[in-house]
Design a protein around this motif. Structure first.
Motif, PDB file in Angstrom:
ATOM      1  N   LEU A 297       0.806  -1.218   0.000  1.00  0.00           N
ATOM      2  CA  LEU A 297       0.000   0.000   0.000  1.00  0.00           C
ATOM      3  C   LEU A 297       0.839   1.269   0.000  1.00  0.00           C
ATOM      4  O   LEU A 297       0.408   2.307  -0.510  1.00  0.00           O
ATOM      5  N   ASP A 298       2.048   1.238   0.580  1.00  0.00           N
ATOM      6  CA  ASP A 298       2.927   2.414   0.525  1.00  0.00           C
ATOM      7  C   ASP A 298       3.256   2.755  -0.925  1.00  0.00           C
ATOM      8  O   ASP A 298       3.196   3.914  -1.336  1.00  0.00           O
ATOM      9  N   GLN A 299       3.637   1.739  -1.694  1.00  0.00           N
ATOM     10  CA  GLN A 299       3.957   1.964  -3.103  1.00  0.00           C
ATOM     11  C   GLN A 299       2.707   2.344  -3.895  1.00  0.00           C
ATOM     12  O   GLN A 299       2.784   3.122  -4.846  1.00  0.00           O
ATOM     13  N   PHE A 300       1.560   1.809  -3.506  1.00  0.00           N
ATOM     14  CA  PHE A 300       0.297   2.179  -4.135  1.00  0.00           C
ATOM     15  C   PHE A 300       0.091   3.692  -4.033  1.00  0.00           C
ATOM     16  O   PHE A 300      -0.214   4.367  -5.014  1.00  0.00           O
ATOM     17  N   HIS A 301       0.279   4.234  -2.847  1.00  0.00           N
ATOM     18  CA  HIS A 301       0.053   5.667  -2.648  1.00  0.00           C
ATOM     19  C   HIS A 301       1.129   6.519  -3.313  1.00  0.00           C
ATOM     20  O   HIS A 301       0.846   7.622  -3.786  1.00  0.00           O
ATOM     21  N   ARG A 302       2.357   6.003  -3.362  1.00  0.00           N
ATOM     22  CA  ARG A 302       3.409   6.749  -4.053  1.00  0.00           C
ATOM     23  C   ARG A 302       3.075   6.878  -5.541  1.00  0.00           C
ATOM     24  O   ARG A 302       3.308   7.922  -6.153  1.00  0.00           O
ATOM     25  N   LEU A 303       2.546   5.809  -6.120  1.00  0.00           N
ATOM     26  CA  LEU A 303       2.149   5.862  -7.532  1.00  0.00           C
ATOM     27  C   LEU A 303       1.014   6.852  -7.750  1.00  0.00           C
ATOM     28  O   LEU A 303       0.982   7.570  -8.752  1.00  0.00           O
ATOM     29  N   LEU A 304       0.096   6.910  -6.815  1.00  0.00           N
ATOM     30  CA  LEU A 304      -1.009   7.853  -6.925  1.00  0.00           C
ATOM     31  C   LEU A 304      -0.503   9.291  -6.881  1.00  0.00           C
ATOM     32  O   LEU A 304      -0.938  10.147  -7.664  1.00  0.00           O
ATOM     33  N   ASP A 305       0.445   9.565  -5.971  1.00  0.00           N
ATOM     34  CA  ASP A 305       1.061  10.897  -5.910  1.00  0.00           C
ATOM     35  C   ASP A 305       1.805  11.212  -7.206  1.00  0.00           C
ATOM     36  O   ASP A 305       1.699  12.309  -7.750  1.00  0.00           O
ATOM     37  N   GLU A 306       2.565  10.229  -7.693  1.00  0.00           N
ATOM     38  CA  GLU A 306       3.361  10.409  -8.914  1.00  0.00           C
ATOM     39  C   GLU A 306       2.469  10.694 -10.115  1.00  0.00           C
ATOM     40  O   GLU A 306       2.791  11.523 -10.977  1.00  0.00           O
ATOM     41  N   MET A 307       1.331  10.039 -10.151  1.00  0.00           N
ATOM     42  CA  MET A 307       0.378  10.233 -11.241  1.00  0.00           C
ATOM     43  C   MET A 307      -0.072  11.691 -11.296  1.00  0.00           C
ATOM     44  O   MET A 307      -0.118  12.301 -12.378  1.00  0.00           O
ATOM     45  N   GLY A 308      -0.390  12.268 -10.148  1.00  0.00           N
ATOM     46  CA  GLY A 308      -0.802  13.669 -10.109  1.00  0.00           C
ATOM     47  C   GLY A 308       0.325  14.609 -10.484  1.00  0.00           C
ATOM     48  O   GLY A 308       0.114  15.595 -11.204  1.00  0.00           O
ATOM     49  N   LYS A 309       1.542  14.319 -10.018  1.00  0.00           N
ATOM     50  CA  LYS A 309       2.692  15.174 -10.325  1.00  0.00           C
ATOM     51  C   LYS A 309       3.014  15.178 -11.815  1.00  0.00           C
ATOM     52  O   LYS A 309       3.531  16.170 -12.340  1.00  0.00           O
ATOM     53  N   ASN A 310       2.709  14.071 -12.482  1.00  0.00           N
ATOM     54  CA  ASN A 310       2.967  13.980 -13.919  1.00  0.00           C
ATOM     55  C   ASN A 310       1.839  14.583 -14.757  1.00  0.00           C
ATOM     56  O   ASN A 310       1.849  14.474 -15.987  1.00  0.00           O
ATOM     57  N   GLY A 311       0.868  15.187 -14.073  1.00  0.00           N
ATOM     58  CA  GLY A 311      -0.194  15.880 -14.783  1.00  0.00           C
ATOM     59  C   GLY A 311      -1.260  14.984 -15.373  1.00  0.00           C
ATOM     60  O   GLY A 311      -2.010  15.398 -16.261  1.00  0.00           O
ATOM     61  N   LEU A 312      -1.340  13.752 -14.884  1.00  0.00           N
ATOM     62  CA  LEU A 312      -2.348  12.812 -15.403  1.00  0.00           C
ATOM     63  C   LEU A 312      -3.594  12.854 -14.527  1.00  0.00           C
ATOM     64  O   LEU A 312      -3.509  12.819 -13.300  1.00  0.00           O
TER      65      LEU A 312
END
Length: 501
Positions: A297-312
């Motif tokens: 779940l930690d990596q799950f949330h990191r991906l969610l943050d990364e998705m927003g930072k990449n403008g998706l």
């Protein structure tokens, strides 16, 4: 007030800026996550093992599946032609396809005669056929659906003999779809080496390798190492191209998701990044799903943050996964905020979103919140479907509240929603729990009356519960009922102690 609800945060959008708050610390450590990477004990399997805290639930794959390829972009060389075959029945050239069906019957009859003293190739030549895509597709499709335990050694040879003969006819060339159909025959018969030879032949002939080809091959690879080598080969192949997705990596990831190869999804994702390919929303959805199923779940949330930072921008499938995670983490208030946020940004929650949320909350044991969101969904004019009803019924049965489950079951019938096999399995188990065995047996027959064919789990649930209650005669009657209908005869041995008359 919903259990677990606290004062709302200032803005629903904060759910994305602070995505780590979506789950508790226990969830992030994997305590509440699915854990192993295999489907957890929430699914129904033909092994008949219906016992356990989540027995009878609809599998996560049914609820959280990624979108299939867009229908308008399938067909041609990218599939095995089944969609085209279906569409052909409705074409205006009815007479042509009636004649085609007769030709297919003659060809199959000739192939079945092949052997010492009879040359199928010569007989096919004497037919003076005009070989077309439709003809080859129909013959191979007929063989695919006819494979069984008796002919599984002979049919691959017959299919390949016809395939070779057709490929040598003037004016006809095999497409990727036709190769996929032959591979399908080989796959059903366990001819893995023959499938690899066909792949080599496709490459030599310059044909594009579709995601369907990849799917057929990887499903026959039982060893993890072999699967990884196969993925490596497809990644490097310049001929692997699948139109519905942005690139070949997404096609591979999507296929791996359908066969629950979550660890391999992680590996492919890393290879994708190393080769400089930027993930899109579909990529993130698949990888996030894999992380969740692995309990990371930690990596799950990191991906969610990364998705927003990449403008998706999250799509409806992203929200679907998030709502299920929030539900299973027993976070009804955060889920409510997310639903409001979805409406604010123009992604109106559908019955699928509510169903995934309710399913998660049900697994967390928060039936009060399940009832709240079920009613809220109805208030918003969102009509519950059979899956949503089944999720609610399963929650009440798991909590031993059979009266509430029965009310929902009756309500769905009144509303014209036909129960599916999961609904019946849950209700039968619930009736057995409270000792209503006669009603449970009657419900088995009610399934047939409503055109819902029981799967092996339904029979297994009823037989196991009856035997545990000391009702061996009734259990044997259920097995006889199954046998008389000719269903799952190959699994009769799993009912230990039963003897057919």
């Amino acid at each position: 007030m919903i259990r677990g609800a606290r004062q709302a945060s200032p803005g629903a959008a904060r759910l994305f800026r602070h995505s780590r708050r979506l789950c508790s610390n226990r969830s992030r450590n994997g305590v509440e996550g699915p854990g192993t990477g295999k489907q957890d004990a929430d699914g129904i399997h033909e092994r008949g093992g219906e016992e356990g805290p989540h027995a009878g639930r609809i599998p996560p794959e049914v609820l959280l599946g990624m979108p299939p390829p867009p229908p308008g972009q399938r067909g041609g060389d990218d599939d095995d032609g089944e969609n085209l075959r279906f569409a052909s029945r409705y074409r205006s050239r009815r007479k042509y396809f009636e004649e085609l069906s007769l030709e297919v019957d003659r060809i199959v009859k000739i192939l079945l005669q092949d052997g010492p003293g009879f040359s199928a190739r010569q007989a096919l030549d004497e037919m003076n056929l005009r070989v077309s895509n439709e003809l080859v597709r129909e013959v191979l499709s007929r063989i695919v659906v006819s494979v069984d335990s008796v002919n599984r050694e002979r049919f691959p040879r017959l299919a390949y003999k016809f395939f070779l003969w057709a490929g040598q006819q003037e004016g006809y060339h095999h497409s990727t779809g036709m190769y996929n159909l032959v591979m399908k025959v080989f796959a059903q018969c366990g001819e893995v080496k023959a499938m690899w030879r066909l792949l080599e032949e496709m490459t030599e002939n310059g044909l594009s390798i579709s995601a369907r080809t990849f799917h057929l091959l990887i499903c026959t690879c039982g060893q993890a190492g072999l699967r990884r080598r196969l993925v490596e080969r497809f990644i490097k192949s310049s001929s692997f191209n699948y139109r519905p997705f942005r690139n070949s990596f997404n096609a591979i990831l999507h296929t791996l998701l359908t066969i629950e190869q979550y660890s391999l999804i992680e590996w492919v994702h890393q290879k994708m990044l190393m080769e400089g390919h930027s993930p899109d929303v579909l990529t993130y959805n698949i990888v996030m799903r894999a992380k969740y199923m692995l309990g990371k779940l930690d990596q799950f949330h990191r991906l969610l943050d990364e998705m927003g930072k990449n403008g998706l921008t999250p799509d409806l499938h992203t929200y679907n996964i998030l709502l299920h995670v929030l539900g299973k983490g027993d976070k009804p208030l955060a889920a409510l905020n997310l639903l409001n946020y979805m409406s604010d940004v123009g992604c109106v929650p559908s019955v699928l979103h509510f169903t995934n949320l309710i399913d998660g909350l049900s697994r967390a044991g928060n039936l009060e919140a399940c009832k709240y969101f079920f009613d809220e969904m109805m208030k918003k004019g969102c009509e519950p479907d059979v899956v949503c009803y089944t999720v609610m019924i399963t929650g009440y049965v798991a909590a031993a509240e059979l009266e509430e489950a029965q009310k929902l079951f009756d309500d769905m019938l009144v509303r014209g929603k036909l129960p599916n096999v999961y609904t019946y399995n849950t209700m039968i188990r619930g009736l057995c729990i409270v000792g209503e065995f006669d009603k449970a047996c009657s419900m088995l027959k009610d399934m047939d009356l409503r055109g819902c064919t029981p799967n092996f789990s339904v029979y297994s649930t009823l037989v196991c519960r009856l035997r545990n209650a000391g009702k061996d005669a009734e259990a044997n009657n259920v097995i006889k009922y199954m046998a008389n209908k000719g269903q799952y005869l190959h699994l009769l041995s799993r009912f230990g102690g039963y003897r057919r008359c």
